[in-house]
Design a protein around this motif. Sequence first.
Motif, short mmCIF file in Angstrom:
data_model
loop_
_atom_site.label_atom_id
_atom_site.label_comp_id
_atom_site.label_asym_id
_atom_site.label_seq_id
_atom_site.Cartn_x
_atom_site.Cartn_y
_atom_site.Cartn_z
N HIS A 30 12.81 26.90 -58.05
CA HIS A 30 13.33 27.54 -56.75
C HIS A 30 12.48 28.25 -56.01
N ILE A 31 12.30 28.37 -54.86
CA ILE A 31 11.60 29.24 -54.03
C ILE A 31 12.65 29.96 -53.03
N LEU A 32 12.39 31.33 -53.15
CA LEU A 32 13.02 32.38 -52.23
C LEU A 32 12.39 32.96 -51.36
N ASN A 33 12.62 33.03 -50.24
CA ASN A 33 11.99 33.76 -48.80
C ASN A 33 12.88 34.76 -48.43
N CYS A 34 12.03 36.11 -48.26
CA CYS A 34 12.86 37.27 -47.93
C CYS A 34 12.74 37.65 -46.38
N GLY A 35 12.32 36.50 -45.72
CA GLY A 35 12.19 36.91 -44.14
C GLY A 35 10.77 37.23 -43.52
N ASP A 36 10.83 37.32 -42.10
CA ASP A 36 9.81 37.49 -41.42
C ASP A 36 8.93 36.43 -41.49
N SER A 37 9.19 35.27 -41.56
CA SER A 37 8.62 33.88 -41.63
C SER A 37 7.62 33.57 -40.39
N LEU A 38 7.99 34.24 -39.33
CA LEU A 38 7.48 33.89 -38.15
C LEU A 38 6.71 35.13 -37.44
N VAL A 39 5.65 34.90 -36.72
CA VAL A 39 4.90 35.71 -35.77
C VAL A 39 3.88 36.64 -36.27
N TYR A 40 2.86 36.51 -35.32
CA TYR A 40 1.38 37.35 -35.65
C TYR A 40 0.25 36.12 -36.27
N ALA A 41 0.79 35.45 -36.74
CA ALA A 41 -0.10 34.27 -36.99
C ALA A 41 0.25 32.64 -36.21
N PRO A 42 -0.42 32.06 -35.74
CA PRO A 42 -0.11 30.93 -34.96
C PRO A 42 0.20 29.43 -35.72
N PHE A 43 1.05 29.66 -36.68
CA PHE A 43 1.40 28.41 -37.29
C PHE A 43 2.86 28.34 -37.33
N PRO A 44 3.57 28.50 -36.35
CA PRO A 44 5.24 28.56 -36.51
C PRO A 44 5.90 27.31 -37.25
N ASN A 45 5.29 26.18 -36.69
CA ASN A 45 6.01 24.90 -36.96
C ASN A 45 5.52 24.37 -38.43
N GLU A 46 4.43 24.71 -38.84
CA GLU A 46 3.99 24.33 -40.10
C GLU A 46 4.59 25.09 -40.91
N THR A 47 4.66 26.33 -40.77
CA THR A 47 5.53 27.20 -41.60
C THR A 47 6.87 26.91 -41.89
N LEU A 48 7.67 26.66 -40.94
CA LEU A 48 9.16 26.31 -40.95
C LEU A 48 9.22 24.95 -41.27
N ASP A 49 8.38 23.90 -41.16
CA ASP A 49 8.30 22.76 -41.73
C ASP A 49 8.32 22.61 -43.10
N TRP A 50 7.40 23.49 -43.78
CA TRP A 50 7.24 23.62 -45.03
C TRP A 50 8.42 24.25 -45.76
N LEU A 51 9.05 25.37 -45.28
CA LEU A 51 10.38 25.87 -45.74
C LEU A 51 11.39 24.79 -45.83
N ARG A 52 11.39 24.08 -44.76
CA ARG A 52 12.44 23.11 -44.87
C ARG A 52 12.39 21.74 -45.79
N ARG A 53 11.02 21.41 -45.57
CA ARG A 53 10.48 20.40 -46.73
C ARG A 53 10.84 20.76 -48.01
N ASN A 54 10.51 22.12 -48.48
CA ASN A 54 10.58 22.52 -49.64
C ASN A 54 11.91 22.97 -50.34
N ASN A 99 13.19 22.91 -35.74
CA ASN A 99 12.62 24.28 -36.10
C ASN A 99 13.49 25.56 -35.53
N LYS A 100 14.05 25.34 -34.23
CA LYS A 100 14.74 26.16 -33.45
C LYS A 100 16.22 26.30 -34.01
N ASN A 101 16.68 25.02 -34.43
CA ASN A 101 17.90 24.88 -35.11
C ASN A 101 17.96 25.60 -36.23
N TYR A 102 16.87 25.41 -37.21
CA TYR A 102 16.60 25.72 -38.64
C TYR A 102 16.78 27.62 -38.51
N LEU A 103 15.85 28.14 -37.71
CA LEU A 103 15.96 29.51 -37.21
C LEU A 103 17.35 30.09 -36.94
#
Length: 239
Positions: A30-54, A99-103
Amino acid sequence: MNILVISDIHGNYPALAAVAQAAAPFNCSHILNCGDSLVYAPFPNETLDWLRRNQVFSIRGNTDDRVVKLLKGKSMKKPSKPEKRIMYTSTAAALTAENKNYLLELKKKKILRLGHAFIGMYHGSPTDHEEFLAADTPDKRFKELAKESSCEVVLTGHSHSPYHRQVGGVHFINPGSVGRMMDGRPDAAFAILQLDNGRIEASLHRCAYDVEAVVKALAEQQLPAIYGEMFRTGTKRLD
């Protein structure tokens, strides 16, 4: 059972990819992620795609909250500085519909039962979404939180300060920040939580990633170059 624990990716997909590779030998279920997935580096879709895919168990952090406000058409009072605000507005504008819906569907906390353990996931703390719990937080505060917790394991993020503290019968774990460590080392941080028939252990890890890929993407998207230097130096701000 090995579990990958991550937090504070901050849109830094190169760091996230490096963490995934570094954690692969642990064969995490399992993978557990405690938030602040977005902002300050410019790969928002790549990041959320990976979280959804995994199929990552994720919650929202405070930077995610502000992006959600923008997606809902609400105004954002903070941050007020233009070089910070653009990191939020550019993120919200770049997100795909999926990714909007996911967030929008992410909650601020989550409690799971994995193996024999109940695991609470929070961004700041169980009682305050934006509380900073760090490696040097006094035991007194952890004891207060332990008394209010029904979980054997409490996972937090937000402070970017990695720790594993066992207080009051509760394992408090912060994996540090995947994408934006602030201790003078740019290396990504993560934790491995091990559950074995009631036994709970955790280990903290760091790994290098392609910082220059982040610097290059910031420049290509005409975002403030100061963030590139922050990623290079592993610092929150430059004097």
